[in-house]
Design an enzyme around this catalytic site. Structure first.
Site, mmCIF file in Angstrom:
data_model
loop_
_atom_site.group_PDB
_atom_site.id
_atom_site.type_symbol
_atom_site.label_atom_id
_atom_site.label_comp_id
_atom_site.label_asym_id
_atom_site.label_seq_id
_atom_site.Cartn_x
_atom_site.Cartn_y
_atom_site.Cartn_z
ATOM 1 N N HIS A 177 -29.125 -28.738 13.751
ATOM 2 C CA HIS A 177 -29.306 -29.984 12.999
ATOM 3 C C HIS A 177 -29.796 -31.030 13.980
ATOM 4 O O HIS A 177 -29.143 -31.333 14.975
ATOM 5 C CB HIS A 177 -28.009 -30.456 12.352
ATOM 6 C CG HIS A 177 -28.204 -31.707 11.534
ATOM 7 N ND1 HIS A 177 -28.502 -31.673 10.192
ATOM 8 C CD2 HIS A 177 -28.183 -33.021 11.884
ATOM 9 C CE1 HIS A 177 -28.650 -32.907 9.739
ATOM 10 N NE2 HIS A 177 -28.458 -33.750 10.747
ATOM 11 N N CYS A 178 -30.959 -31.591 13.701
ATOM 12 C CA CYS A 178 -31.606 -32.513 14.638
ATOM 13 C C CYS A 178 -31.543 -33.947 14.117
ATOM 14 O O CYS A 178 -32.194 -34.269 13.119
ATOM 15 C CB CYS A 178 -33.059 -32.103 14.866
ATOM 16 S SG CYS A 178 -33.924 -33.202 16.018
ATOM 17 N N PRO A 179 -30.798 -34.833 14.768
ATOM 18 C CA PRO A 179 -30.752 -36.226 14.306
ATOM 19 C C PRO A 179 -32.056 -36.979 14.540
ATOM 20 O O PRO A 179 -32.268 -38.025 13.951
ATOM 21 C CB PRO A 179 -29.601 -36.824 15.131
ATOM 22 C CG PRO A 179 -29.512 -35.977 16.336
ATOM 23 C CD PRO A 179 -29.905 -34.603 15.915
ATOM 24 N N SER B 18 -33.303 -36.242 11.368
ATOM 25 C CA SER B 18 -32.267 -36.413 10.348
ATOM 26 C C SER B 18 -32.274 -35.275 9.328
ATOM 27 O O SER B 18 -32.174 -35.493 8.123
ATOM 28 C CB SER B 18 -32.450 -37.755 9.618
ATOM 29 O OG SER B 18 -31.323 -38.055 8.813
#
Length: 709
Positions: free
Chosen positions: A456-458, A461
């Site tokens: 999960h890549c902020p 998002s």
């Protein structure tokens, strides 16, 4: 939450060595060997140790009846159930006179009770499928669901709920399964029971609610979930104690107060604290906030002298960040703000890209287009393509696993997994109630299972999975090209604009840098800020390309060092060990399944302090891990290298660097998936052959194994 697993769930089926157990104090002790003259003790020992042939011989030769009982009523079926001897259970239930619900022992319990107390899912399933009554109670008035909760095996709890057991059934003290799960501090079971509709306001015979018992245990996760689901904070026990009073007596008031605050409730009267922002509002605000912050910081740095500009820039950055956090926390009713679950970092990138685009279009392009038209055209094309990939990565379906339509469909999934010996945390998600394909993972931020989950890549998002992995990587690689092009064009613009007859006043920079900076200070600052983005972009590019060459995801690369590739399973049928901490009965869940994501260049929680969080946000932790692998596989550190190449770390999807890269970039589908409808596509390739990652249950084609970098 680690859980007891008994002695294993599929011992007979896979021939594992299981240690015999028993937990009834008055039950007859088994003989230490099978040489005893007493045929009953000999049969009990054979049942405990899984000696199927010996037991069959004793029964078939008439030496011991299949329904024999010890003086306290314990049967061979009891011993088979508590030791998870599936083959013996099936054999005994096929013999005349054997009662599936026969009671025995001090607790007047059935074989089903014995199996449930030890969290043995397969034994429970076999007994239930042969007519055992899960609602029957023992001498303590516990039914099978109560005992499953006592075992802390959430997989068993999920199975029994899908079998139709009433979630709010009570024992003689008026306690439900939720009361017992809260008392044990079993956050997983508490969550499952609450999502199933358990009543948080029921009182037991002492007037305790589940929240009271959760406070006794002092588990914050349990307390928060119970409060979120509507627990009465003013409920009084029969001796007049509210949850607050109990928390003070148990010396866990700070934990309780924090749980109340995070649940968005007022600790004084228990009312819900008004929320000014919805989840969608938080996403929008955190995404747009960096636009304001960067505008203020750039303006201050460009308009003030160096000393005051630095102070103002740092103060504005910190102040704006704290203001956002405090405002959102207040607007969300005191709920804690977790930055990685918002669009904050994606907003930082998009705001940075916005400033780069503005400065280039208005200031850099007019000055440099005459001398460098091709470079400007190339930058425009690369930057536009990068932003398109950014939007696709952020907005597209990463590969969400389709959810079941109803309870019967979920129940059938569980039955199928039990029949295959794969009902464990690695194959079944207790959050989505779906069968998990290989290489998938449940994302705690997106709250869905994602096929071929990378991380999960902020920064976008969103999760990166099978459907948007290529778009994400193209976004990063195009940035790797766009930023140097922008810096090159800015340098040429500054040289062309540098004044020749003025003496600029600079307090820090020396000539000729002072003249160059003074010609367009704001553009210089934007270029420097863009150059800083190359840190995480470069680290991420290297890690992603190396992992693709090895046919690994970020999640798998991280877990390989902790638990083995895919939890140690290298080929069907799935190995017993499962993911980290997953017993053969599926009693516990891998840490990455129950807590904030701890893999990826991100970006999970902030464990380890600000320095550790910064390393994760910039991708340094994953880069260092990758370099360690390269060094070890390159011939140094042979001991650890051998351990990494052991059987549990073999990567069955690895078909060599060239084939792996071709599988990723040319899988026969769209280069960029344009469909946004979840569950419509999970197409990929393994070894040059098509697979559907949404329904990938077994390793399709053997690879060359681990070790190819």
């Amino acid at each position: 939450m680690a859980a007891k697993s008994g002695t294993g769930s599929v011992g007979d089926r896979h021939g594992q060595e299981l240690q015999p157990v028993g937990n009834e104090a008055s039950a007859v002790k088994a003989a230490e060997s099978t040489g005893e003259e007493d045929p009953i003790q000999e049969a009990v020992a054979a049942t405990q140790f899984g000696n199927f042939e010996r037991l069959v011989s004793l029964v078939e030769n008439g030496r011991v009846p299949a329904d024999v009982r010890t003086p306290d009523g314990v049967t061979l079926l009891h011993w088979a159930a508590i030791n998870d001897r599936l083959a013996i259970i099936e054999y005994l239930l096929g013999q005349p006179g054997v009662e599936v619900d026969s009671k025995g022992g001090d607790l007047d319990a059935t074989p089903l009770h014995w199996a449930a107390r030890n969290g043995l899912v397969d034994a429970v399933h076999m007994l239930v499928s042969h007519g055992a009554d899960p609602l029957r109670t023992d001498a303590q008035s516990f039914n099978t669901l109560h005992l499953a909760v006592h075992s802390s095996n959430v997989m068993l709890v999920v199975y029994l709920l899908h079998e139709g057991l009433p979630v709010d059934s009570t024992d003689s003290s008026g306690r439900t399964a939720l009361h017992w799960a809260a008392y044990q501090g079993d956050a997983l079971s508490v969550d499952v029971l609450l999502r199933w509709g358990a009543n948080v306001r029921l009182l037991d015979s002492t007037g305790f609610t589940a929240l009271h018992w959760g406070i006794v245990r002092g588990n914050m996760a349990c307390m928060r979930r119970l409060i979120e689901e509507g627990s009465d904070l003013s409920a009084r026990t029969h001796d007049g104690k509210t949850p607050t009073v109990v928390a003070r007596e148990m010396k866990c008031y700070p934990t309780y107060a924090a749980a109340v605050a995070e649940a968005g409730r007022d600790i004084v009267d228990g009312s819900a604290v008004p929320m000014w922002l919805s989840e969608h509002g938080v996403q929008q605000l955190t995404f747009l906030w960096p636009y304001v912050t960067l505008s203020m910081v750039f303006t201050e740095l460009a308009s003030l002298n160096a000393f005051f500009a630095l102070l103002a820039g740092v103060g504005t950055t910190v102040g704006m960040h704290l203001a956002m956090v405090k405002f959102i926390q207040r607007a969300r009713g005191t709920k804690r703000l977790q930055i990685v679950k918002t669009g904050y970092l994606a907003g930082i990138f998009s705001a940075s890209a916005f400033w780069v685009g503005i400065r280039w279009a208005i200031y850099v392009l007019p000055v440099t287009v005459g001398e460098f038209p091709l470079v400007n055209a190339l930058f425009a094309a690369v930057a536009a393509a990068s932003m398109f990939m950014f939007v696709r990565s952020m907005r597209s379906d990463p590969g969400f696993i389709p959810l079941a339509k109803d309870v019967p469909e979920r129940r059938q999934t569980i039955e199928d997994l039990l029949s295959a010996g794969e009902y464990d945390a690695r194959h079944f998600c207790i959050n989505c109630y779906v069968r998990k394909p290989l290489r998938s993972k449940h994302c705690r931020v997106c709250k869905r299972c994602v096929a071929r989950h990378d991380h999960h890549c902020p920064w976008v998002s969103n999760c990166v999975g099978v459907n948007n992995h290529r778009a994400f990587l193209l976004f990063v690689l195009l940035l790797e090209l766009a930023i140097p092009l922008f810096i090159f064009l800015v340098s040429k613009e500054l040289i062309l604009l540098a004044p020749s007859d003025e003496e600029p006043m600079c307090m820090v920079l020396a000539e000729p840098f002072c003249s160059i900076y003074s010609s367009d200070p704001l553009t210089v600052l934007v270029a420097c800020w863009a150059a800083l983005q190359l840190v995480w972009v470069t680290f991420l590019s290297v890690v992603q390309l190396m992992q693709i060459a090895r046919a690994m995801t970020t999640n798998e690369a991280t877990n390989m060092h902790k638990h083995g590739f895919m939890g140690g399973a290298i080929s069907p049928p799935a190995r017993e060990s499962g993911e980290a901490g997953v017993s053969s009965s599926g009693a516990s869940i891998a840490p990455s399944e129950i807590g904030p994501d701890k893999h990826n260049h991100a970006h999970g929680n902030n464990g380890g302090g600000p320095a550790r969080l910064c390393m994760r946000l910039l991708g340094i932790d994953q880069f260092l891990m990758l370099m360690r692998d390269v060094r070890l596989f390159g011939g140094r550190g042979q001991g650890y290298s051998a351990a990494l190449q052991s059987e549990r770390n073999v990567n069955p999807f690895n078909h060599g660097t060239v084939r792996n890269c071709m599988d990723f970039w040319a899988d026969g589908g769209e280069l960029i998936r344009m469909s946004d409808k979840p569950g419509t596509s999970g197409h990929g390739r393994v070894g040059g052959r098509s697979v559907d990652y949404l329904r990938l249950w077994n390793v399709p084609y053997g690879g060359v194994g681990a070790g190819s970098v």
